[in-house]
Design a protein around this motif. Structure first.
Motif, PDB file in Angstrom:
ATOM      1  N   GLU A  93       0.822  -1.210   0.000  1.00  0.00           N
ATOM      2  CA  GLU A  93       0.000   0.000   0.000  1.00  0.00           C
ATOM      3  C   GLU A  93       0.857   1.261   0.000  1.00  0.00           C
ATOM      4  O   GLU A  93       0.498   2.261  -0.638  1.00  0.00           O
ATOM      5  CB  GLU A  93      -0.911  -0.013   1.238  1.00  0.00           C
ATOM      6  CG  GLU A  93      -1.829   1.194   1.328  1.00  0.00           C
ATOM      7  CD  GLU A  93      -2.672   1.182   2.594  1.00  0.00           C
ATOM      8  OE1 GLU A  93      -3.517   2.068   2.748  1.00  0.00           O
ATOM      9  OE2 GLU A  93      -2.471   0.267   3.433  1.00  0.00           O
ATOM     10  N   ASP A  94       1.980   1.250   0.686  1.00  0.00           N
ATOM     11  CA  ASP A  94       2.816   2.440   0.771  1.00  0.00           C
ATOM     12  C   ASP A  94       3.336   2.861  -0.606  1.00  0.00           C
ATOM     13  O   ASP A  94       3.355   4.053  -0.946  1.00  0.00           O
ATOM     14  CB  ASP A  94       3.973   2.224   1.735  1.00  0.00           C
ATOM     15  CG  ASP A  94       4.782   0.982   1.437  1.00  0.00           C
ATOM     16  OD1 ASP A  94       4.256   0.077   0.743  1.00  0.00           O
ATOM     17  OD2 ASP A  94       5.938   0.886   1.900  1.00  0.00           O
TER      18      ASP A  94
ATOM     19  N   GLU B 200       1.941   2.213  -3.555  1.00  0.00           N
ATOM     20  CA  GLU B 200       0.816   2.721  -4.351  1.00  0.00           C
ATOM     21  C   GLU B 200       0.502   4.166  -3.971  1.00  0.00           C
ATOM     22  O   GLU B 200       0.308   5.034  -4.841  1.00  0.00           O
ATOM     23  CB  GLU B 200      -0.412   1.853  -4.135  1.00  0.00           C
ATOM     24  CG  GLU B 200      -0.278   0.425  -4.635  1.00  0.00           C
ATOM     25  CD  GLU B 200      -1.489  -0.409  -4.274  1.00  0.00           C
ATOM     26  OE1 GLU B 200      -2.516   0.177  -3.857  1.00  0.00           O
ATOM     27  OE2 GLU B 200      -1.418  -1.653  -4.377  1.00  0.00           O
ATOM     28  N   LEU B 201       0.431   4.446  -2.674  1.00  0.00           N
ATOM     29  CA  LEU B 201       0.082   5.797  -2.212  1.00  0.00           C
ATOM     30  C   LEU B 201       1.164   6.808  -2.577  1.00  0.00           C
ATOM     31  O   LEU B 201       0.843   7.958  -2.938  1.00  0.00           O
ATOM     32  CB  LEU B 201      -0.141   5.790  -0.700  1.00  0.00           C
ATOM     33  CG  LEU B 201      -1.405   5.067  -0.212  1.00  0.00           C
ATOM     34  CD1 LEU B 201      -1.410   4.986   1.303  1.00  0.00           C
ATOM     35  CD2 LEU B 201      -2.653   5.784  -0.718  1.00  0.00           C
ATOM     36  N   GLU B 202       2.422   6.394  -2.469  1.00  0.00           N
ATOM     37  CA  GLU B 202       3.497   7.322  -2.825  1.00  0.00           C
ATOM     38  C   GLU B 202       3.424   7.701  -4.299  1.00  0.00           C
ATOM     39  O   GLU B 202       3.666   8.857  -4.673  1.00  0.00           O
ATOM     40  CB  GLU B 202       4.854   6.684  -2.496  1.00  0.00           C
ATOM     41  CG  GLU B 202       5.166   6.692  -1.008  1.00  0.00           C
ATOM     42  CD  GLU B 202       6.364   5.826  -0.669  1.00  0.00           C
ATOM     43  OE1 GLU B 202       6.973   5.252  -1.597  1.00  0.00           O
ATOM     44  OE2 GLU B 202       6.692   5.732   0.535  1.00  0.00           O
TER      45      GLU B 202
ATOM     46  N   GLN C  28       0.620   7.735  -6.145  1.00  0.00           N
ATOM     47  CA  GLN C  28      -0.546   8.611  -6.290  1.00  0.00           C
ATOM     48  C   GLN C  28      -0.236  10.025  -5.796  1.00  0.00           C
ATOM     49  O   GLN C  28      -0.602  11.015  -6.431  1.00  0.00           O
ATOM     50  CB  GLN C  28      -1.743   8.039  -5.524  1.00  0.00           C
ATOM     51  CG  GLN C  28      -2.299   6.750  -6.100  1.00  0.00           C
ATOM     52  CD  GLN C  28      -3.407   6.166  -5.227  1.00  0.00           C
ATOM     53  OE1 GLN C  28      -4.003   6.878  -4.417  1.00  0.00           O
ATOM     54  NE2 GLN C  28      -3.670   4.880  -5.381  1.00  0.00           N
ATOM     55  N   PHE C  29       0.453  10.104  -4.660  1.00  0.00           N
ATOM     56  CA  PHE C  29       0.785  11.417  -4.085  1.00  0.00           C
ATOM     57  C   PHE C  29       1.705  12.191  -5.022  1.00  0.00           C
ATOM     58  O   PHE C  29       1.518  13.396  -5.240  1.00  0.00           O
ATOM     59  CB  PHE C  29       1.446  11.226  -2.725  1.00  0.00           C
ATOM     60  CG  PHE C  29       1.798  12.515  -2.037  1.00  0.00           C
ATOM     61  CD1 PHE C  29       0.830  13.224  -1.338  1.00  0.00           C
ATOM     62  CD2 PHE C  29       3.082  13.038  -2.118  1.00  0.00           C
ATOM     63  CE1 PHE C  29       1.145  14.424  -0.722  1.00  0.00           C
ATOM     64  CE2 PHE C  29       3.405  14.233  -1.504  1.00  0.00           C
ATOM     65  CZ  PHE C  29       2.427  14.936  -0.800  1.00  0.00           C
TER      66      PHE C  29
ATOM     67  N   ILE D 247      -4.504  11.207   1.101  1.00  0.00           N
ATOM     68  CA  ILE D 247      -3.338  10.372   0.771  1.00  0.00           C
ATOM     69  C   ILE D 247      -2.148  10.754   1.651  1.00  0.00           C
ATOM     70  O   ILE D 247      -1.426   9.893   2.165  1.00  0.00           O
ATOM     71  CB  ILE D 247      -2.980  10.523  -0.724  1.00  0.00           C
ATOM     72  CG1 ILE D 247      -4.079   9.917  -1.590  1.00  0.00           C
ATOM     73  CG2 ILE D 247      -1.638   9.846  -1.029  1.00  0.00           C
ATOM     74  CD1 ILE D 247      -3.891  10.164  -3.078  1.00  0.00           C
TER      75      ILE D 247
ATOM     76  N   ARG E 143      -2.631   9.414   5.140  1.00  0.00           N
ATOM     77  CA  ARG E 143      -2.451   7.956   5.151  1.00  0.00           C
ATOM     78  C   ARG E 143      -0.962   7.598   5.083  1.00  0.00           C
ATOM     79  O   ARG E 143      -0.490   6.691   5.784  1.00  0.00           O
ATOM     80  CB  ARG E 143      -3.197   7.342   3.972  1.00  0.00           C
ATOM     81  CG  ARG E 143      -3.125   5.811   3.893  1.00  0.00           C
ATOM     82  CD  ARG E 143      -3.845   5.170   5.055  1.00  0.00           C
ATOM     83  NE  ARG E 143      -3.861   3.711   4.917  1.00  0.00           N
ATOM     84  CZ  ARG E 143      -4.301   2.870   5.836  1.00  0.00           C
ATOM     85  NH1 ARG E 143      -4.789   3.347   6.990  1.00  0.00           N
ATOM     86  NH2 ARG E 143      -4.295   1.570   5.642  1.00  0.00           N
ATOM     87  N   LEU E 144      -0.223   8.326   4.252  1.00  0.00           N
ATOM     88  CA  LEU E 144       1.220   8.082   4.159  1.00  0.00           C
ATOM     89  C   LEU E 144       1.916   8.397   5.480  1.00  0.00           C
ATOM     90  O   LEU E 144       2.837   7.680   5.901  1.00  0.00           O
ATOM     91  CB  LEU E 144       1.827   8.925   3.034  1.00  0.00           C
ATOM     92  CG  LEU E 144       1.694   8.364   1.624  1.00  0.00           C
ATOM     93  CD1 LEU E 144       2.192   9.378   0.600  1.00  0.00           C
ATOM     94  CD2 LEU E 144       2.478   7.054   1.484  1.00  0.00           C
TER      95      LEU E 144
END
Length: 555
Positions: A209-210, A212-214, A216-217, A303, A306-307
């Motif tokens: 997940e980390d 993917e979020l990075e 997106q961010f 995001i 969450r990160l």
């Protein structure tokens, strides 16, 4: 058997290659010529320290290579011990190579890169190297137990069992100490564990997940810049405006179609059509990418939060979400153990009682096996010492029990020796002189090599403190040992040098502006000259040469 040795760029050695024979190989040379460098290089090949301080020229690679031939029983031992896979033992030879290049040591066996531990295990089966002054380790009683245990396979096996049981008992003891604490302290630990587990579980982490979020961010935080770039490119390459290269190329393609009326086979119209089609595909892809670019401040904030949470958990519990989740499993296991502490303590105490009883029983068995093994060891060492010019020898291993059991059992082992009639045996470190230590070590090495069936033995100056008739006796003992195994020995004594099946001289000389060490196999006349040097030093007379010839002929 050690067939050959190759050394490159080590200490005073530029490049050296030498082949050895079976039986007794004797190496001699002046003090400081580099004898210990040669033996030390063998030690490097067997897994010893290898770093840039050992290199002659730091700009060049260092290399040590040893080639062994394998007897069938030695090959079988390597296979049974699972030290080497069978595909590395397809031939009856083993080539061990260690190369130091760019501060990295590469270890190879038969061309395959292997871990250093595997190389060392292999070498231990093939060769035993007695380093210079190693006999002084006999002054440490702790070494005596190691020697006794190595002399008998049953002792070694039982000792491994004792070590395993001791490790289990210590592990149970540590668990009990962690549980058997103050109730208030245990309650505090339970509260803290509950907090940690809740913190991780409520986060609902997903593997990966980390990352993917990075992604997106990164994309969303630069959405405005990305959209600007894409819009500018679209205007330059599209066909919505007359200035876009898409419309320009389209007009050019239509105009070029007129060429076909005059040149039916012309290739240019089709080439430009392909360019037009490629540009059209690019613009469609660009348009689709632009549709994916979104900028939502609320989503970007979500995001980012969450990160932050993920990074906070990774800082506490692991480098990835997967590691954090595994940490939660471990914490829950500890929590369950603490909440059932009284039951777990009772279970561990029962387990401790059983394992402790098994350890004590195994330690008692180890003691009996050691006492049984000590008798033949003492006899073999005694016989060997009598062969080395002792007129009287009493040698034995004094085994006493200690109050506590350790990983080595509950024994203390001390070798005791008397070499004078009427003198009570005393601990070796209290009575042995330098020459006596050398002879005891040689006797022990000979005995242990029989037990281990080691094919090759290397002795670096085992003759320290020895001369005269004793030297002759040791030479004859080495000669007898060499009937069943290969021996390499460095010596300063002519009585030992004379009995060799092959002889080598190590020299140091200046070549150009370099001092180098070389190794030469001696023919018969060369052996006479070298024996004469050992007998007479710098001043070699005809009488000394004659004595050297007689010594060589009688050996």
């Amino acid at each position: 058997m050690l067939v050959s040795l190759r050394i490159k760029n080590i200490a005073l050695i530029d490049h050296l290659e030498v082949s050895f024979t079976d039986g007794l190989n004797v190496l001699t040379g002046e003090t400081g010529a580099g004898k210990s460098v040669v033996i030390g290089s063998i030690g490097i090949a067997l897994g010893g320290r290898f770093d840039r301080t050992l290199l002659r020229d730091e700009a060049e690679d260092g290399l040590v290579e040893v080639l062994f031939t394998l007897k069938p029983q030695v090959r079988q031992r390597l296979l049974e011990a699972e030290i080497l896979p069978e595909d590395l033992l397809t031939e009856d030879e083993i080539l061990i190579t260690r190369k130091l290049s760019k501060n990295r040591v590469v270890n190879r066996i038969n061309g395959e890169t292997v871990p250093l531990a595997q190389l060392r295990e292999t070498a231990e089966v093939l060769i035993n190297l007695h380093a210079q002054h190693e006999q002084t380790t006999l002054l440490k009683p702790a070494r005596h137990m190691q020697i006794l245990d190595a002399s008998d396979a049953a002792v070694s096996e039982k000792k491994m069992q004792v070590q395993e049981l001791y490790s289990k008992v210590q592990d149970i003891r540590r668990k009990l100490e962690a549980l058997d604490q103050d109730p208030a302290e245990r309650a505090r630990r339970v509260d803290f564990l509950q907090f940690q587990v809740r913190e991780i579980r409520e986060a609902n982490l997903r593997p990966g997940e980390d990352e993917e979020l990075e992604e997106q961010f990164r994309k969303m935080s630069h959405a405005e810049d990305l959209m600007g770039i894409c819009q500018e490119v679209a205007s330059l390459t599209g066909d919505d405006t007359s200035s876009g290269c898409g419309s320009q190329i389209s007009r050019a393609a239509k105009r070029l179609q007129d060429m076909v009326r005059y040149e039916p086979d012309a290739a240019l119209p089709s080439q430009l059509s392909e360019v037009e089609a490629l540009l059209s595909d690019f613009n469609q892809s660009l348009s689709a990418y632009m549709e994916e670019i979104t900028y939502d401040p609320e989503e970007l904030r979500r995001i980012s939060d969450r990160l932050d949470l993920l990074n906070s958990l990774k800082a506490k519990y692991g480098r990835t979400p997967e590691e954090v989740l595994r940490a939660a499993d471990d914490l829950e296991a500890e929590l369950e153990m603490l909440t059932k502490a009284d039951e777990e303590i009772e279970r561990l105490r029962q387990e401790m009682k059983q394992e402790q009883a098994a350890l004590e029983h195994a330690a008692d068995e180890l003691t009996m096996l050691r006492k049984t093994a000590a008798e033949p060891l003492a006899k073999q060492v005694t016989d060997a010492l009598l062969d080395m010019n002792f007129s009287h020898v009493v040698f034995y291993a004094d085994i006493t029990q200690t109050a506590e059991i350790t990983a080595d059992g509950r024994d203390s082992v001390v070798f005791c020796l008397s070499t004078n009639q009427g003198e009570e045996p005393k601990p070796l470190h209290k009575v042995a002189s330098g020459g006596e230590l050398s002879r005891v070590m040689l006797a022990l090495k000979a005995t242990l090599s029989d037990a281990a069936d080691t094919p090759t033995l290397v002795f670096d100056e085992i003759d320290v403190g020895i001369s005269g008739v004793t030297a002759q006796k040791i030479g004859m003992l080495l000669k007898r040992l060499a009937k069943t195994r290969q021996i390499l020995v460095i010596t300063h004594l002519p009585q030992i040098a004379a009995v060799g099946d092959a002889a080598y001289r190590i020299d140091k000389q200046v070549v150009g502006e370099k001092t180098i060490t070389s190794l030469t196999e001696l023919d018969e006349e060369g052996r006479v000259q070298e024996l004469a040097r050992l007998l007479g030093g710098d001043r070699i007379t005809d009488a000394i040469l004659q004595s050297a010839r007689e010594l060589l002929a009688s050996s």
